[in-house]
Design an enzyme around this catalytic site. Structure first.
Site, PDB file in Angstrom:
ATOM      1  N   ASP A  18       0.792  -1.037   0.051  1.00  0.00           N
ATOM      2  CA  ASP A  18      -0.089  -0.103   0.114  1.00  0.00           C
ATOM      3  C   ASP A  18       0.465   1.246  -0.229  1.00  0.00           C
ATOM      4  OD1 ASP A  18      -2.334  -1.318   0.009  1.00  0.00           O
ATOM      5  OD2 ASP A  18      -2.805  -0.753   2.067  1.00  0.00           O
ATOM      6  N   TYR A  21      -1.434   5.214  -1.706  1.00  0.00           N
ATOM      7  CA  TYR A  21      -3.100   5.214  -1.387  1.00  0.00           C
ATOM      8  C   TYR A  21      -3.825   7.010  -2.253  1.00  0.00           C
ATOM      9  CZ  TYR A  21      -3.566   2.699   2.735  1.00  0.00           C
ATOM     10  OH  TYR A  21      -3.793   1.859   3.768  1.00  0.00           O
ATOM     11  N   ASN A  56      -3.021  -3.916  -1.641  1.00  0.00           N
ATOM     12  CA  ASN A  56      -3.921  -4.297  -2.301  1.00  0.00           C
ATOM     13  C   ASN A  56      -4.389  -2.532  -2.781  1.00  0.00           C
ATOM     14  OD1 ASN A  56      -4.185  -3.600   0.855  1.00  0.00           O
ATOM     15  ND2 ASN A  56      -6.931  -3.350   0.169  1.00  0.00           N
ATOM     16  N   HIS A 149       2.210  -7.929   1.981  1.00  0.00           N
ATOM     17  CA  HIS A 149       0.952  -7.599   2.400  1.00  0.00           C
ATOM     18  C   HIS A 149       0.697  -7.479   3.730  1.00  0.00           C
ATOM     19  CE1 HIS A 149      -1.282  -3.711   1.874  1.00  0.00           C
ATOM     20  NE2 HIS A 149      -2.413  -4.279   2.493  1.00  0.00           N
ATOM     21  N   HIS A 158      -8.777  -5.703   9.720  1.00  0.00           N
ATOM     22  CA  HIS A 158      -8.441  -7.130   9.115  1.00  0.00           C
ATOM     23  C   HIS A 158      -8.691  -8.225   9.378  1.00  0.00           C
ATOM     24  CE1 HIS A 158      -8.701  -4.147   5.753  1.00  0.00           C
ATOM     25  NE2 HIS A 158      -8.004  -3.633   5.750  1.00  0.00           N
ATOM     26  N   HIS A 184      -0.981  -4.421   5.641  1.00  0.00           N
ATOM     27  CA  HIS A 184      -2.119  -4.060   5.605  1.00  0.00           C
ATOM     28  C   HIS A 184      -3.354  -3.828   6.937  1.00  0.00           C
ATOM     29  CE1 HIS A 184      -5.699  -5.059   3.331  1.00  0.00           C
ATOM     30  NE2 HIS A 184      -6.585  -6.327   4.210  1.00  0.00           N
ATOM     31  N   ASP A 185      -2.992  -4.824   7.772  1.00  0.00           N
ATOM     32  CA  ASP A 185      -3.815  -3.863   8.946  1.00  0.00           C
ATOM     33  C   ASP A 185      -2.347  -2.898   9.560  1.00  0.00           C
ATOM     34  OD1 ASP A 185      -6.296  -5.049  10.037  1.00  0.00           O
ATOM     35  OD2 ASP A 185      -5.298  -6.435  10.747  1.00  0.00           O
ATOM     36  N   HIS A 186      -3.812  -1.371  10.274  1.00  0.00           N
ATOM     37  CA  HIS A 186      -3.226  -0.491  10.103  1.00  0.00           C
ATOM     38  C   HIS A 186      -2.387   0.224  12.251  1.00  0.00           C
ATOM     39  CE1 HIS A 186      -3.848   2.009   5.877  1.00  0.00           C
ATOM     40  NE2 HIS A 186      -4.390   0.657   6.253  1.00  0.00           N
TER      41      HIS A 186
END
Length: 267
Positions: A18, A21, A56, A149, A158, A184-186
């Site tokens: 990512d 953005y 993604n 990712h 997620h 992926h998970d922030h």
């Protein structure tokens, strides 16, 4: 991050995807590349090679532009490929393109994904897994670290990625992978399950964080660390020792984990 990089005298930087953005790059001339990368990471210590995987959100843009060698002429630090291997002497880093594993993206009607080079999907995943297994089986690296990712295991928003648990995790266990690093998970997190020596490390809080998105289904003994603020992590390796450190955005140490390879134990 720059100050910690200077303190540790880092060799390179890993990005877990990512990278741009919200919808990747529009093409090779997209100003977002310089605005979100070159002009952001200006510290002297960060003028090292960057190794990046696709997320993604990157797949919602022009993927072929993001992995194109021409971007390296704009900023020589940039190296982003779908899947690749970095042999760093005592450590082998195996970068995996995880987005095509996730079935939901192929039925997502709200976004457009750039699947050029991926379809037919089954053939792409079969080839990826075959190449990864070959690389892992042939590797003589003291430490094996896989980077993707999407999380295999995560207590964040997620959560676990079922497709990676089914298709990727058995291979990581079979070839004694030491760490799986993802974004992926922030958030920042460290999961260590009793059924495997693999350390699951999430570093997805470099830009934004999601407050309060802790999934409570993880047992306390498995979830070694969770932080829902901005930050990053470092990995320091010697032949027999590994040290993982998580920091907040100001460089304050939040969590440390050390392992002795020789003794196959962790503290």
């Amino acid at each position: 991050m720059g100050k910690i990089g200077e303190k540790l005298d880092i060799d390179f930087v890993v990005s877990t995807g990512d990278n741009f953005y919200d919808n990747g790059l529009t093409g090779l001339n997209d100003q977002a590349f310089e605005e979100s990368f070159t002009k952001i990471y200006t510290a002297t210590s960060l003028q090292k090679q960057w190794y990046s995987v696709l997320g993604n959100h990157d797949y919602r843009g022009d993927v072929e532009a993001q992995v194109h060698p021409a971007l390296r002429k704009v900023d020589s630090r940039w190296l982003c490929l779908r899947s690749f291997i970095l042999n760093a002497e005592i450590a082998g880093f195996f970068f995996v393109d995880t987005t095509p594993f996730v079935s939901d993206y192929f039925t997502d009607m709200d976004h457009t994904y750039d699947w050029r080079g991926v379809t037919p999907r089954k053939a792409y995943l079969d080839s990826l897994l075959k190449d990864l297994e070959s690389a892992l089986s042939e590797s003589t690296a003291r430490w094996k670290i896989v980077v993707g990712h999407h999380a295999i295991k995560s207590a964040g928003y997620h959560g676990d990625t079922k497709e990676l648990i089914d298709l990727l995790l058995p291979m990581l266990k079979a070839y004694n992978v030491d760490m799986y690093v993802n974004g992926h998970d922030h958030c920042l997190e460290h999961i260590s399950s009793l059924d495997s020596p693999i350390q699951y490390l999430t570093s997805g809080a470099g830009s934004k964080a999601w407050r309060g998105d802790l999934n409570q289904h993880y047992k306390e003994e498995d979830l070694r660390f969770f932080y829902d603020g901005q930050g990053f992590m470092s990995v320091q390796l010697t032949k027999n020792d590994a040290e993982i450190t998580f920091y907040n955005a100001f460089g304050k140490i939040l969590h440390e984990w050390k392992a002795l390879k020789e003794l196959h134990s962790a503290v």
